[in-house]
Design a protein around this motif. Structure first.
Motif, mmCIF file in Angstrom:
data_model
loop_
_atom_site.group_PDB
_atom_site.id
_atom_site.type_symbol
_atom_site.label_atom_id
_atom_site.label_comp_id
_atom_site.label_asym_id
_atom_site.label_seq_id
_atom_site.Cartn_x
_atom_site.Cartn_y
_atom_site.Cartn_z
ATOM 1 N N ASP A 72 0.870 -1.160 0.000
ATOM 2 C CA ASP A 72 0.000 0.000 0.000
ATOM 3 C C ASP A 72 0.912 1.217 0.000
ATOM 4 O OD1 ASP A 72 -1.630 2.194 0.697
ATOM 5 O OD2 ASP A 72 -3.031 0.905 1.762
ATOM 6 N N ASN A 73 1.064 1.846 -1.140
ATOM 7 C CA ASN A 73 2.004 2.954 -1.260
ATOM 8 C C ASN A 73 1.581 4.161 -0.422
ATOM 9 O OD1 ASN A 73 3.657 1.511 -3.011
ATOM 10 N ND2 ASN A 73 2.579 2.255 -4.830
ATOM 11 N N ALA A 74 0.312 4.330 -0.213
ATOM 12 C CA ALA A 74 -0.165 5.459 0.592
ATOM 13 C C ALA A 74 0.173 5.281 2.068
ATOM 14 C CB ALA A 74 -1.663 5.632 0.411
ATOM 15 N N LYS A 75 0.226 4.034 2.500
ATOM 16 C CA LYS A 75 0.494 3.747 3.918
ATOM 17 C C LYS A 75 1.916 3.284 4.164
ATOM 18 C CE LYS A 75 -4.308 2.514 4.946
ATOM 19 N NZ LYS A 75 -5.223 1.441 5.438
ATOM 20 N N ASN A 76 2.711 3.166 3.104
ATOM 21 C CA ASN A 76 4.109 2.694 3.229
ATOM 22 C C ASN A 76 4.167 1.320 3.899
ATOM 23 O OD1 ASN A 76 5.112 5.008 2.002
ATOM 24 N ND2 ASN A 76 5.420 6.080 3.938
ATOM 25 N N THR A 77 3.322 0.430 3.453
ATOM 26 C CA THR A 77 3.298 -0.910 4.025
ATOM 27 C C THR A 77 3.460 -1.965 2.936
ATOM 28 O OG1 THR A 77 0.892 -1.047 3.860
ATOM 29 C CG2 THR A 77 1.803 -0.226 5.932
ATOM 30 N N VAL A 78 3.945 -3.116 3.359
ATOM 31 C CA VAL A 78 4.044 -4.275 2.487
ATOM 32 C C VAL A 78 3.583 -5.489 3.285
ATOM 33 C CG1 VAL A 78 6.475 -4.727 3.055
ATOM 34 C CG2 VAL A 78 5.515 -5.591 0.911
ATOM 35 N N ALA A 79 2.898 -6.385 2.621
ATOM 36 C CA ALA A 79 2.354 -7.559 3.293
ATOM 37 C C ALA A 79 2.742 -8.815 2.533
ATOM 38 C CB ALA A 79 0.838 -7.448 3.394
ATOM 39 N N LEU A 80 2.768 -9.914 3.256
ATOM 40 C CA LEU A 80 3.029 -11.220 2.657
ATOM 41 C C LEU A 80 2.005 -12.204 3.208
ATOM 42 C CD1 LEU A 80 4.985 -12.932 0.872
ATOM 43 C CD2 LEU A 80 6.109 -13.592 3.011
ATOM 44 N N GLN A 81 1.241 -12.803 2.333
ATOM 45 C CA GLN A 81 0.274 -13.833 2.702
ATOM 46 C C GLN A 81 0.835 -15.170 2.243
ATOM 47 O OE1 GLN A 81 -2.613 -13.625 4.462
ATOM 48 N NE2 GLN A 81 -2.882 -15.843 4.295
ATOM 49 N N MET A 82 0.953 -16.086 3.187
ATOM 50 C CA MET A 82 1.477 -17.415 2.881
ATOM 51 C C MET A 82 0.404 -18.445 3.167
ATOM 52 S SD MET A 82 4.879 -17.409 2.070
ATOM 53 C CE MET A 82 5.562 -18.908 2.737
ATOM 54 N N ASN A 83 0.158 -19.312 2.203
ATOM 55 C CA ASN A 83 -0.830 -20.380 2.351
ATOM 56 C C ASN A 83 -0.146 -21.744 2.197
ATOM 57 O OD1 ASN A 83 -2.957 -18.415 2.480
ATOM 58 N ND2 ASN A 83 -2.891 -18.290 0.242
ATOM 59 N N SER A 84 -0.867 -22.776 2.556
ATOM 60 C CA SER A 84 -0.348 -24.147 2.427
ATOM 61 C C SER A 84 1.059 -24.248 3.004
ATOM 62 C CB SER A 84 -0.350 -24.583 0.960
ATOM 63 O OG SER A 84 -1.652 -24.502 0.412
ATOM 64 N N LEU A 85 1.217 -23.740 4.195
ATOM 65 C CA LEU A 85 2.548 -23.677 4.800
ATOM 66 C C LEU A 85 3.120 -25.064 5.060
ATOM 67 C CD1 LEU A 85 1.897 -20.647 7.128
ATOM 68 C CD2 LEU A 85 3.747 -20.792 5.459
ATOM 69 N N LYS A 86 4.442 -25.145 4.907
ATOM 70 C CA LYS A 86 5.175 -26.386 5.097
ATOM 71 C C LYS A 86 6.196 -26.195 6.207
ATOM 72 C CE LYS A 86 4.971 -27.121 0.088
ATOM 73 N NZ LYS A 86 5.773 -27.350 -1.148
ATOM 74 N N PRO A 87 6.630 -27.280 6.827
ATOM 75 C CA PRO A 87 7.663 -27.139 7.864
ATOM 76 C C PRO A 87 8.911 -26.416 7.353
ATOM 77 C CG PRO A 87 6.692 -29.315 7.988
ATOM 78 C CD PRO A 87 6.123 -28.658 6.760
ATOM 79 N N GLU A 88 9.236 -26.597 6.078
ATOM 80 C CA GLU A 88 10.426 -25.930 5.530
ATOM 81 C C GLU A 88 10.235 -24.425 5.353
ATOM 82 O OE1 GLU A 88 8.861 -28.652 4.325
ATOM 83 O OE2 GLU A 88 8.838 -28.645 2.115
ATOM 84 N N ASP A 89 9.042 -23.919 5.597
ATOM 85 C CA ASP A 89 8.823 -22.471 5.599
ATOM 86 C C ASP A 89 9.220 -21.845 6.937
ATOM 87 O OD1 ASP A 89 5.827 -23.074 3.747
ATOM 88 O OD2 ASP A 89 7.707 -22.250 2.959
ATOM 89 N N THR A 90 9.551 -22.678 7.901
ATOM 90 C CA THR A 90 9.982 -22.178 9.209
ATOM 91 C C THR A 90 11.239 -21.329 9.051
ATOM 92 O OG1 THR A 90 9.027 -24.029 10.422
ATOM 93 C CG2 THR A 90 10.845 -22.843 11.483
ATOM 94 N N ALA A 91 11.180 -20.110 9.528
ATOM 95 C CA ALA A 91 12.300 -19.184 9.370
ATOM 96 C C ALA A 91 11.987 -17.879 10.100
ATOM 97 C CB ALA A 91 12.546 -18.884 7.893
ATOM 98 N N VAL A 92 12.997 -17.056 10.216
ATOM 99 C CA VAL A 92 12.774 -15.662 10.605
ATOM 100 C C VAL A 92 12.552 -14.881 9.303
ATOM 101 C CG1 VAL A 92 13.713 -13.615 11.708
ATOM 102 C CG2 VAL A 92 14.216 -15.878 12.653
ATOM 103 N N TYR A 93 11.462 -14.179 9.231
ATOM 104 C CA TYR A 93 11.103 -13.428 8.035
ATOM 105 C C TYR A 93 11.432 -11.948 8.242
ATOM 106 C CZ TYR A 93 8.791 -17.439 5.955
ATOM 107 O OH TYR A 93 8.537 -18.665 5.386
ATOM 108 N N TYR A 94 12.095 -11.380 7.237
ATOM 109 C CA TYR A 94 12.533 -9.993 7.302
ATOM 110 C C TYR A 94 11.908 -9.163 6.185
ATOM 111 C CZ TYR A 94 16.305 -11.774 10.288
ATOM 112 O OH TYR A 94 17.028 -12.374 11.285
#
Length: 123
Positions: A72-94
């Motif tokens: 959202d450029n007006a709010k200076n935000t970014v989002a990430l939606q993750m579906n069908s999560l797997k154990p290998e998605d385990t991480a620190v997200y930056y």
């Protein structure tokens, strides 16, 4: 000062979904590309997804079809939606962003990182 603050991490079962959000604040003039990276335990940090200020997106092969990045450029935000999560998605997200900001009347462009948010996928 400019900073990025992430929110939305946590624990989820395999197959579940999770949404991450990141907000940029400070003396921001403009924001270029924004992205999400992740660092699994014992591994290097890797790109998950990126989005230009025009909305063009790219995804890592490992998350393509399961992840959606948006901003959202007006709010200076970014989002990430993750579906069908797997154990290998385990991480620190930056969250990451190229930001042009003003400091004492002078404009600078730097690469900024959030503090990271833990995502754990486990049954």
């Amino acid at each position: 000062q400019v900073q990025l603050v992430e929110s939305g991490g946590g624990s989820v079962q395999p197959g579940g979904s999770l949404g991450l959000s990141c907000a940029a604040s400070g003396s921001i003039f403009s924001i270029g590309a924004m992205a999400w990276y992740r660092q699994p335990p014992g591994k290097e940090r890797e790109l998950v997804a990126s989005i230009t200020n025009g909305g063009l997106t790219t995804y890592a092969g490992s998350v393509k079809g399961r992840a959606t990045i948006s901003r959202d450029n007006a709010k200076n935000t970014v989002a990430l939606q993750m579906n069908s999560l797997k154990p290998e998605d385990t991480a620190v997200y930056y969250c990451n962003a190229d930001i042009t900001y003003r400091n004492v009347g002078i404009y600078y462009t730097d690469d900024f990182w959030g503090q990271g948010t833990q995502v754990t996928v486990s049954s």
